[in-house]
Motif scaffolding. Sequence first.
Motif, PDB file in Angstrom:
ATOM      1  N   LEU A 104      56.484 -42.091  35.150  1.00 41.80           N
ATOM      2  CA  LEU A 104      55.187 -41.000  34.321  1.00 41.80           C
ATOM      3  C   LEU A 104      55.372 -39.949  33.876  1.00 41.80           C
ATOM      4  CD1 LEU A 104      53.481 -42.228  37.762  1.00 41.80           C
ATOM      5  CD2 LEU A 104      52.741 -43.410  36.055  1.00 41.80           C
ATOM      6  N   THR A 105      54.459 -39.247  33.062  1.00 36.92           N
ATOM      7  CA  THR A 105      54.695 -37.874  32.758  1.00 36.92           C
ATOM      8  C   THR A 105      53.551 -37.559  32.353  1.00 36.92           C
ATOM      9  OG1 THR A 105      57.121 -38.907  31.459  1.00 36.92           O
ATOM     10  CG2 THR A 105      55.997 -36.717  30.639  1.00 36.92           C
ATOM     11  N   LEU A 106      53.646 -36.123  32.668  1.00 35.56           N
ATOM     12  CA  LEU A 106      52.693 -34.725  32.713  1.00 35.56           C
ATOM     13  C   LEU A 106      52.923 -33.807  31.737  1.00 35.56           C
ATOM     14  CD1 LEU A 106      50.367 -35.285  35.648  1.00 35.56           C
ATOM     15  CD2 LEU A 106      49.516 -36.728  33.622  1.00 35.56           C
ATOM     16  N   TYR A 107      53.065 -33.180  30.659  1.00 31.74           N
ATOM     17  CA  TYR A 107      52.845 -31.867  29.884  1.00 31.74           C
ATOM     18  C   TYR A 107      51.906 -31.000  29.891  1.00 31.74           C
ATOM     19  CZ  TYR A 107      51.340 -33.183  25.440  1.00 31.74           C
ATOM     20  OH  TYR A 107      49.589 -33.111  24.653  1.00 31.74           O
ATOM     21  N   ALA A 108      52.273 -29.836  29.888  1.00 28.10           N
ATOM     22  CA  ALA A 108      50.421 -28.431  29.447  1.00 28.10           C
ATOM     23  C   ALA A 108      51.623 -27.851  29.192  1.00 28.10           C
ATOM     24  CB  ALA A 108      50.706 -28.325  30.939  1.00 28.10           C
TER      25      ALA A 108
ATOM     26  N   PRO B 237      34.169 -29.744  18.113  1.00 30.12           N
ATOM     27  CA  PRO B 237      35.315 -31.035  18.741  1.00 30.12           C
ATOM     28  C   PRO B 237      36.215 -31.323  18.896  1.00 30.12           C
ATOM     29  CG  PRO B 237      33.194 -31.885  18.044  1.00 30.12           C
ATOM     30  CD  PRO B 237      33.314 -30.236  17.263  1.00 30.12           C
ATOM     31  N   ASP B 238      36.516 -30.115  17.457  1.00 28.51           N
ATOM     32  CA  ASP B 238      37.945 -31.479  17.187  1.00 28.51           C
ATOM     33  C   ASP B 238      38.770 -29.833  16.436  1.00 28.51           C
ATOM     34  OD1 ASP B 238      36.561 -34.156  16.891  1.00 28.51           O
ATOM     35  OD2 ASP B 238      36.248 -33.300  14.897  1.00 28.51           O
ATOM     36  N   ALA B 239      39.047 -29.176  17.426  1.00 28.66           N
ATOM     37  CA  ALA B 239      39.556 -28.144  16.980  1.00 28.66           C
ATOM     38  C   ALA B 239      40.909 -28.550  17.775  1.00 28.66           C
ATOM     39  CB  ALA B 239      39.137 -27.195  17.154  1.00 28.66           C
ATOM     40  N   ARG B 240      41.908 -29.189  16.811  1.00 30.27           N
ATOM     41  CA  ARG B 240      42.852 -30.097  18.251  1.00 30.27           C
ATOM     42  C   ARG B 240      44.139 -29.535  16.707  1.00 30.27           C
ATOM     43  NH1 ARG B 240      40.351 -34.984  17.196  1.00 30.27           N
ATOM     44  NH2 ARG B 240      40.577 -35.137  19.512  1.00 30.27           N
ATOM     45  N   LEU B 241      45.957 -29.726  17.682  1.00 32.04           N
ATOM     46  CA  LEU B 241      46.623 -29.261  17.195  1.00 32.04           C
ATOM     47  C   LEU B 241      46.526 -30.396  15.986  1.00 32.04           C
ATOM     48  CD1 LEU B 241      49.147 -28.485  20.107  1.00 32.04           C
ATOM     49  CD2 LEU B 241      47.716 -26.644  18.430  1.00 32.04           C
ATOM     50  N   GLU B 242      47.816 -30.386  14.703  1.00 29.34           N
ATOM     51  CA  GLU B 242      47.822 -30.944  13.711  1.00 29.34           C
ATOM     52  C   GLU B 242      48.402 -32.346  14.170  1.00 29.34           C
ATOM     53  OE1 GLU B 242      46.627 -31.202  11.061  1.00 29.34           O
ATOM     54  OE2 GLU B 242      46.156 -28.785  10.684  1.00 29.34           O
ATOM     55  N   ALA B 243      48.481 -33.378  13.615  1.00 28.34           N
ATOM     56  CA  ALA B 243      49.250 -35.120  13.613  1.00 28.34           C
ATOM     57  C   ALA B 243      48.881 -34.874  15.300  1.00 28.34           C
ATOM     58  CB  ALA B 243      50.219 -34.378  12.941  1.00 28.34           C
ATOM     59  N   GLN B 244      48.269 -34.966  15.624  1.00 32.27           N
ATOM     60  CA  GLN B 244      48.044 -34.954  17.365  1.00 32.27           C
ATOM     61  C   GLN B 244      46.910 -36.104  17.804  1.00 32.27           C
ATOM     62  OE1 GLN B 244      47.123 -32.407  20.857  1.00 32.27           O
ATOM     63  NE2 GLN B 244      49.193 -32.259  21.178  1.00 32.27           N
TER      64      GLN B 244
ATOM     65  N   GLY C 257      49.841 -36.780  28.882  1.00 33.88           N
ATOM     66  CA  GLY C 257      50.010 -37.972  29.867  1.00 33.88           C
ATOM     67  C   GLY C 257      50.404 -38.882  29.298  1.00 33.88           C
ATOM     68  N   ALA C 258      51.524 -39.383  29.820  1.00 37.91           N
ATOM     69  CA  ALA C 258      52.054 -40.749  28.990  1.00 37.91           C
ATOM     70  C   ALA C 258      52.570 -41.846  30.313  1.00 37.91           C
ATOM     71  CB  ALA C 258      53.605 -40.886  28.099  1.00 37.91           C
ATOM     72  N   VAL C 259      52.352 -43.015  30.523  1.00 38.34           N
ATOM     73  CA  VAL C 259      53.243 -43.671  31.186  1.00 38.34           C
ATOM     74  C   VAL C 259      53.285 -44.848  30.471  1.00 38.34           C
ATOM     75  CG1 VAL C 259      52.306 -45.897  33.229  1.00 38.34           C
ATOM     76  CG2 VAL C 259      50.779 -43.413  32.769  1.00 38.34           C
TER      77      VAL C 259
ATOM     78  N   GLY D  46      49.960 -43.046  25.586  1.00 37.19           N
ATOM     79  CA  GLY D  46      50.402 -41.642  25.329  1.00 37.19           C
ATOM     80  C   GLY D  46      48.522 -41.179  25.311  1.00 37.19           C
ATOM     81  N   VAL D  47      47.930 -40.329  26.343  1.00 33.28           N
ATOM     82  CA  VAL D  47      46.909 -39.276  26.145  1.00 33.28           C
ATOM     83  C   VAL D  47      46.751 -37.834  25.474  1.00 33.28           C
ATOM     84  CG1 VAL D  47      44.906 -38.696  27.302  1.00 33.28           C
ATOM     85  CG2 VAL D  47      46.135 -40.497  27.385  1.00 33.28           C
ATOM     86  N   ASN D  48      47.016 -37.348  24.965  1.00 37.17           N
ATOM     87  CA  ASN D  48      46.742 -35.688  23.993  1.00 37.17           C
ATOM     88  C   ASN D  48      45.574 -34.784  24.484  1.00 37.17           C
ATOM     89  OD1 ASN D  48      49.927 -35.921  23.996  1.00 37.17           O
ATOM     90  ND2 ASN D  48      49.395 -37.752  22.223  1.00 37.17           N
ATOM     91  N   ARG D  49      46.051 -33.517  24.634  1.00 41.94           N
ATOM     92  CA  ARG D  49      44.889 -33.439  23.956  1.00 41.94           C
ATOM     93  C   ARG D  49      44.693 -31.911  23.647  1.00 41.94           C
ATOM     94  NH1 ARG D  49      42.125 -37.558  24.624  1.00 41.94           N
ATOM     95  NH2 ARG D  49      40.728 -38.514  25.838  1.00 41.94           N
ATOM     96  N   SER D  50      43.959 -31.140  23.095  1.00 46.27           N
ATOM     97  CA  SER D  50      44.954 -29.313  22.202  1.00 46.27           C
ATOM     98  C   SER D  50      43.068 -29.062  22.256  1.00 46.27           C
ATOM     99  CB  SER D  50      45.821 -29.837  21.512  1.00 46.27           C
ATOM    100  OG  SER D  50      45.765 -30.563  20.602  1.00 46.27           O
ATOM    101  N   ARG D  51      43.495 -27.590  21.809  1.00 47.44           N
ATOM    102  CA  ARG D  51      42.453 -26.874  21.209  1.00 47.44           C
ATOM    103  C   ARG D  51      43.168 -25.772  20.983  1.00 47.44           C
ATOM    104  NH1 ARG D  51      37.070 -26.847  20.675  1.00 47.44           N
ATOM    105  NH2 ARG D  51      36.215 -25.088  20.046  1.00 47.44           N
TER     106      ARG D  51
END
Length: 326
Positions: A127-131, A204-211, A170-172, A192-197
Amino acid sequence: TLGWRQEWLQTEAELRAVSVAGGRSGRQQGHVGGPVLQGRWAPGPRSGAAAGDRGWVWRAGLARTARLPELTTLLDRYALNSTDDRDQANSPLSPDQAGNPALRAEQAWSLELGAERSLPGAGVLSLTLYARQIDDLIRRRIALESVPESPVQRWVSRPVNLGSASARGGAVEWKGPLTGPRSPWIGRASVGVNRSRVAQVDGPDARLEAQPPWSLTLGLDRQTRDRPEGGWPRGLGAGASFTYTPAYATQQTDLQQVWRDAVPRLDLYLSWRPDPALQFRLSLQNAVPADQHTRSEVRDIDGFTATGEQWRETLRTLQASVLVRF
């Protein structure tokens, strides 16, 4: 462990192509420092744990990092596109290209937490979490500009330090035998799940590129055996891997947006090991090719909108190899 990492950044680029207007060099220097903290805790298996179960291993890491801009983006240059005449207005879908000598390196604080556990039969569960908190985010901005290279205003794409952004996710991941500790069939799965702003972009789609918001990987491998087993020939192995990225949109700036279609991919392989020193392998990558579709849109403050679509063909690849051990 606790440490301190100090980076001195110095970049210099020189452009010698006489067909490109503007300056010929770009130079940047600076430094960034920050702590590097890494920890690992392995309490060991609990009493009565199954054979091969060594319990959870916990990891944590904190770091301050920097990402340099590409050298070509630091050049003080201006390149007209190849589709529109110099004296005519171009489209935001085919903008001119410009550099930015004042571009700064991206800097980020990164925190990562992880846990891993060994399972019977050489299996693993992790299990992995990141920020991450990013400053001086680099992104290309397309805007209408008055430039000395043309008597009319032109759409220009140039890299800028847009502002700050945050990312988390995070990822499992699981890997292990399917039908018991001694099973030759090994399964793999990860999500894997990614959220960015991006703070300076609305929507609502102001995320990082290629994520992409999430991704999925599934795999199955049949390990080779030194003798026939269950009707499976001696020394024969096989496997498959499937990955899937869903469709998603990215709001690059307040006036630029791009949509990407879902991307599935299937890879297959077959191997034969007649003896420990020799192995033949045949792999088929991207077994079911699917064209990749991207749609982009650029708007200006007067309400003008330009939309374009791009289809990129993907290819199926067959590869054969021989491995000899001496």
